[in-house]
Every structure is written in structure tokens, then in C-alpha cells.
Design an enzyme around this catalytic site. Sequence first.
Site, PDB file in Angstrom:
ATOM      1  N   ASN A  83       0.534  -1.228  -0.117  1.00 34.98           N
ATOM      2  CA  ASN A  83       0.306  -0.089   0.220  1.00 34.98           C
ATOM      3  C   ASN A  83       0.735   1.176   0.191  1.00 34.98           C
ATOM      4  OD1 ASN A  83      -3.266  -0.298   0.184  1.00 34.98           O
ATOM      5  ND2 ASN A  83      -3.279  -1.449   1.625  1.00 34.98           N
ATOM      6  N   ASP A 136      -2.877   1.280   5.632  1.00 31.67           N
ATOM      7  CA  ASP A 136      -3.590   1.012   4.392  1.00 31.67           C
ATOM      8  C   ASP A 136      -2.883   1.665   3.603  1.00 31.67           C
ATOM      9  OD1 ASP A 136      -5.548   0.201   1.991  1.00 31.67           O
ATOM     10  OD2 ASP A 136      -6.568  -0.634   3.500  1.00 31.67           O
TER      11      ASP A 136
END
Length: 286
Positions: A147, A193
Amino acid sequence: MTDTPELIWDLRAELGEGPVWVARDRAVWFVDIKGRRLHRYGVDDGSTSSWDTPDQTGFALPAEDGTMVCGVRGGLQTFDPLTGRFTPLIAVEADRPQNRINDGFVAPDGSLWFGTMDDSEATLSGALYRYAEGVLTRHDDGYRVTNGPAMSPDGRTLYHNDTTQRGVYAFDHEDGILSRKRLFAETSGGFADGLCIDSLGVVHVGLFNGSGIARFAPTGEVLPGIAFPARTVTKAAFGDDDLKTLYCTTAWLGQDAATRSSEPALGGLYRLRVETPGLPQAFVRL
């Protein structure tokens, strides 16, 4: 200074990801990876448009020629908003069929950085790539769930996450070359994330199952975060004319029935105003 996150599109994406502000369109683009959909939100009138994607798609980023470059499982493809047509650009990881493309970022020089990952999240087969001038280069390897990536305002540091490890890594960057990989920060209370960076170099990391956005100074110091009414913040992007609006994607992936019932807007697109602007969005140079 922040205000309360506002739900602006209750589309309930299974895995909403990759918001990007495209000023020429007056719109925020993002994807639903598992739902295999590409979405556009018009910021002036709240208009919405959606298209099916050929396969799971990790990002859609603007190119100089007016198209979007999409990270579709198996390779990069261009998407023409006028025709709704996807066109293959270059294959990615034909030797790793278990993988798919995940998050991506356009550097100021027009190069495209993106990561791949094992779709089942079982093996460390993910890698970090750069695509520039028609050439695809692998720069790092051994990730479970990639990510990020994103770059500091001066272009000298590239950040990239391994979500399941809750780790944010930093690399020295010069002319498309990475060196000196190190652990920059670790998230607590949620998985690291997607990330974005403001004009002061503060790193904003979406917290999957963490109900917010973690913030880190360029030194790695933990700064006050941003609380969210949704537990699965996947990524934020700075947008609007002053780049002081955060547009944030969320997801319902992996949530049990009780959670989805108590938080029915999981998978929606949110926005909130912040004090420090982000960085201008670059365009992929094809």
C-alpha cells in the site's frame, strides 16, 4: 484543524480504494477492487458515474493525454472516460499469476509507482514497481500486502507500506532509484492501508479496522490522528482547488454481519476539511 468526516456517496463498495483528485475533471476518481468497478464523483454537483473494470483494479490515475492509467490484475491498462474502453498497456507479473496490482502513485516526473500482492494475502510475493518511458522496473520485493506508495514534497523520500505488518517503510529516492530502505513508522489500532502526504511532508495513513487516519511527521513522530465514523479507512487524497479537502475511501470487506449492520455506510466515500493543503496531483507521462 479538521471537521467531522461527511459521507458524500453511500455506494457501499466492497473494497473502496485509491481516491485521486483530478482537477481537469473537477472530480475524485476511485475504485472498488473486489467489486471490479471504477467510480467518479463530481465535486461541484455531486454527480456520480461508474464503470465495470476488466478484472480487480487497484488504482486509476490520470495521464497527460486525458485517459486514466489503471492497475488491472495482470497489467496496466488505459481507460478512456469518453468511450468507457479499457486498452492494455503493459503486462505485469505474468510469472506470478496469484498476484494482483494494488495501490499506486504518480511522481512529479510523470513516472508511475505501484505495488503488487498475493490476492489471497498468503505469501510474500508482492513487489514495488516503477513504470516510466514504457519501461517497468521492480525496485523492491517480499511484501504480503502493498500500500502507498507516496513521495515527500522534496521528492527525496518514497514511502511504501506492508499493510499486514502495520509498517510504513521509507526509501531514499533520486532520479527514479531507491536506496536505504528502513522502517519509518508502525501503526497501532489498525492496519497501515493507503497513504498520502501533505505540503509539509506529514504522512497520512488510512487505518483499516482502525476507525481513522494516522499521521506522522517527516521525522516519524506520531501526530494526532483523525477519527472516523467508519472503521475501515483505506486511503485519503487531498482535493478541491485549495487542496484542503480530504476525500477518503472505505470498505466493508472482512466485516461480519453485526459490524455491517451497526455501520451500514461502510464502503462509502467521505470528505472533511483540513488546515494544511496537500500536494498537486501529477499526471502519468505515457
